[in-house]
Scaffold this motif. Structure first.
Motif, short mmCIF file in Angstrom:
data_model
loop_
_atom_site.label_atom_id
_atom_site.label_comp_id
_atom_site.label_asym_id
_atom_site.label_seq_id
_atom_site.Cartn_x
_atom_site.Cartn_y
_atom_site.Cartn_z
N HIS A 60 3.79 3.33 15.11
CA HIS A 60 2.53 2.58 15.00
C HIS A 60 2.69 1.16 15.54
O HIS A 60 3.62 0.44 15.14
CB HIS A 60 2.08 2.53 13.54
N LEU A 98 3.07 -1.89 13.09
CA LEU A 98 4.08 -1.81 12.04
C LEU A 98 5.49 -1.85 12.60
O LEU A 98 5.74 -1.43 13.72
CB LEU A 98 3.91 -0.50 11.25
N ASP A 128 -5.75 2.58 8.28
CA ASP A 128 -5.50 1.56 9.30
C ASP A 128 -4.79 0.38 8.65
O ASP A 128 -5.40 -0.40 7.91
CB ASP A 128 -6.82 1.10 9.92
N PRO A 129 -3.49 0.19 8.90
CA PRO A 129 -2.76 -0.90 8.26
C PRO A 129 -3.24 -2.28 8.66
O PRO A 129 -3.07 -3.24 7.93
CB PRO A 129 -1.31 -0.66 8.70
N ARG A 130 -3.90 -2.39 9.82
CA ARG A 130 -4.40 -3.70 10.24
C ARG A 130 -5.56 -4.16 9.37
O ARG A 130 -5.80 -5.36 9.25
CB ARG A 130 -4.82 -3.64 11.71
N TRP A 166 3.50 7.03 12.05
CA TRP A 166 3.88 5.78 11.39
C TRP A 166 5.10 5.13 12.02
O TRP A 166 5.18 3.90 12.12
CB TRP A 166 4.12 6.04 9.91
N LEU A 199 -3.66 -3.97 5.13
CA LEU A 199 -2.51 -4.78 4.76
C LEU A 199 -2.67 -6.22 5.20
O LEU A 199 -3.18 -6.50 6.28
CB LEU A 199 -1.23 -4.23 5.40
N THR A 254 8.70 0.04 11.22
CA THR A 254 8.87 1.13 10.25
C THR A 254 10.29 1.67 10.27
O THR A 254 10.90 1.81 11.33
CB THR A 254 7.90 2.28 10.58
N LEU A 278 3.90 -1.12 3.71
CA LEU A 278 3.33 0.22 3.59
C LEU A 278 4.44 1.19 3.23
O LEU A 278 5.52 1.16 3.82
CB LEU A 278 2.69 0.64 4.92
N LEU A 320 0.85 -1.18 0.00
CA LEU A 320 0.00 0.00 0.00
C LEU A 320 0.89 1.23 0.00
O LEU A 320 1.78 1.36 0.84
CB LEU A 320 -0.89 0.02 1.24
N ARG A 358 3.76 -4.73 8.10
CA ARG A 358 2.75 -5.03 9.10
C ARG A 358 3.18 -6.25 9.91
O ARG A 358 3.52 -7.30 9.36
CB ARG A 358 1.38 -5.31 8.45
#
Length: 203
Positions: free
Chosen positions: A176, A179, A136-138, A173, A141, A181, A147, A121, A197
């Motif tokens: 988060h 994640l 919301d990456p949960r 981010w 992804l 990152t 991400l 994403l 993720r």
């Protein structure tokens, strides 16, 4: 998107991938200057090679970043990108005419929830997907999905700052809980956040 991103392609040496060249020409023809820069594009092309099923992007513009993603993705990977401006969405859709695995939607970024989850994403433009109404990456992804959050200025301080203040969007981010990152410098004036993720239950 990047300030003067389209103009940056004048300095590229050697040929660009076919879809990228087509998208850059479209951006120039429609006086759209805020395309994905070549440094960003090469990162997206490399990351797209790891996707297995679906890739999504916010903020299509005239399709330059999406073209880098499509050039890097495998032949069976589907790509969807959203653009709120109807003129730019139409221009980008024309760039990918004849490439059925690529779809450009004229919509708010939140429509991506209807088509996910994704292996990759890219939050590039897309209104508030990066910050206040952050994606919301949960939900968006797959576990282990990647991400990318584009268009930061490299920061050598901690916490990272923007305009002399802590950069809340970047910190969101980097910290988060879903994640892992890292910030990658791409040029002296450009960096991107790349995150994976965590698997469910991974602390």
């Amino acid at each position: 998107m990047s300030m003067e991103g389209t103009a940056a392609y004048r300095a590229c040496r050697g040929p660009l991938p076919g879809l990228v060249e087509r998208a850059v020409r479209a951006a120039r023809a429609h006086d759209f200057g805020f395309s994905c820069r070549p440094e960003q594009g090469r990162l997206l092309q490399a990351l797209a090679g790891g996707a297995r099923g679906r890739i999504a992007e916010t903020g299509t513009g005239c399709g330059v970043g999406l073209a880098w993603l499509a050039e890097g993705a495998g032949p069976h990977v589907e790509l969807v990108s959203v653009e709120r401006d109807p003129v730019r969405a139409r221009v980008a859709a024309e760039v990918f005419a004849g490439v059925p695995r690529v779809r450009v939607l004229c919509a708010d970024w939140t429509v991506l929830y209807e088509h996910g989850p994704y292996d990759l994403l890219v939050l590039d433009g897309g209104g508030q997907a990066k910050a206040d109404g952050a994606a919301d990456p949960r939900l968006l992804l797959e576990p282990g999905g990647v991400l990318v959050v584009d268009d930061f200025t490299p920061s050598r301080s901690w916490p990272p700052t923007h305009g002399g203040r802590p950069d809340a969007a970047r910190l969101h981010w980097l910290a988060h809980p879903a994640l892992r990152t890292v910030e990658l410098p791409l040029a002296a004036d450009l960096s991107a956040l790349v995150a994976v993720r965590r698997a469910d239950g991974d602390g």
